[in-house]
Design a protein around this motif. Structure first.
Motif, mmCIF file in Angstrom:
data_model
loop_
_atom_site.group_PDB
_atom_site.id
_atom_site.type_symbol
_atom_site.label_atom_id
_atom_site.label_comp_id
_atom_site.label_asym_id
_atom_site.label_seq_id
_atom_site.Cartn_x
_atom_site.Cartn_y
_atom_site.Cartn_z
ATOM 1 N N SER A 1 -4.385 13.408 -27.475
ATOM 2 C CA SER A 1 -4.860 14.468 -26.603
ATOM 3 C C SER A 1 -6.303 14.782 -26.931
ATOM 4 C CB SER A 1 -4.000 15.739 -26.740
ATOM 5 O OG SER A 1 -4.131 16.288 -28.023
ATOM 6 N N THR B 1 -7.705 8.711 -22.536
ATOM 7 C CA THR B 1 -7.187 10.065 -22.372
ATOM 8 C C THR B 1 -8.385 10.996 -22.353
ATOM 9 O OG1 THR B 1 -5.120 9.569 -23.513
ATOM 10 C CG2 THR B 1 -5.774 11.875 -23.365
ATOM 11 N N THR C 1 -9.161 18.011 -26.410
ATOM 12 C CA THR C 1 -9.377 19.407 -26.045
ATOM 13 C C THR C 1 -10.862 19.691 -25.935
ATOM 14 O OG1 THR C 1 -7.360 20.088 -27.196
ATOM 15 C CG2 THR C 1 -8.968 21.805 -26.677
#
Lengths: 114, 114
Positions: A3, A103, A5
């Motif tokens: 992931s 991603t 952020t």
């Protein structure tokens, strides 16, 4: 699962001021990290990438980014912002081998005040 | 670098219909991908377009909704089937260059479903 952020959704800076866009990642192996810029109506353009080696990476348009493994960060910086830098910036992480199956973070919209 | 031409650049479609997006690359590439960028969101990988075989879909995406063709190493199509307003997004074609260890993106197709 990996992931990315990007905690800042919008950032406004004055032209000539310095800029830092934050990016934190979660990845189970050695990450391949990228910063892309997307101008209105345009596709994504690669600013810079980090695979290994020197943790300070120089890119196009005067941008640089620093990989900090201990902080799982890959922040983008520019010492003096130009009005033409107004765009959306995406941080991305990919598997070993580079830019396939990236991603992406949610992006940071940069506004430059004249 | 790879130059990617995506058509159409934008379209407004009626719900229940289908739209096919074309992606043409100026050189032969091994890896081609399709991403979706929903309004105000980041890019999400839909699938990997495989030359001569069925595409590989990411979790949450299915072939019946997003059929993909890749007849050769320079061309691919993505069809958005039985569209609903939730399909309104920007759809981007991407290719990965092993030589450059970099992903290149098309300009995107901005789809609005009404």
């Amino acid at each position: 699962a990996q992931s990315v952020t990007q905690p800042d959704i919008h950032i406004t800076v004055s032209e000539g001021a310095s800029l830092e866009l934050r990016c934190n990642y979660s990845y189970g192996a050695t990450p391949y990290l990228f910063w892309y810029v997307q101008s209105p109506g345009q596709g994504l353009q690669l600013l810079l990438k980090y695979f290994s080696g020197d943790t300070l990476v120089q890119g196009i348009k005067g941008f640089e980014a620093e990989f900090k493994r201990s902080q799982s960060s890959f922040n983008l910086r520019k010492p003096s912002v130009h009005w033409s830098d107004a765009a959306e910036y995406f941080c991305a992480v990919g598997p070993m081998g580079g830019g396939n199956k990236l991603t992406f973070g949610t992006g940071t919209q940069l506004k430059v005040e004249l | 670098s790879a130059v990617i031409s995506q058509k159409p650049s934008r379209d407004i479609c009626q719900r229940g219909t289908s739209l096919t997006i074309q992606c043409q690359v100026d050189s032969q590439v091994t890896m081609m991908f399709w991403y979706r960028q929903q309004p105000g969101q980041s890019l999400t990988l839909i699938a990997t377009a495989n030359q001569g075989s069925e595409a590989t879909y990411e979790s949450g995406f299915v072939i019946d909704k997003f059929p993909i063709s890749r007849p050769n190493l320079t061309f691919s199509t993505l069809t958005v089937s039985n569209m609903s307003p939730e399909d309104s997004s920007i759809y981007l074609c991407s290719v990965y260059s092993l030589m450059n260890t970099e992903a290149f993106f098309g300009q995107g197709t901005r789809l609005t479903v009404v």
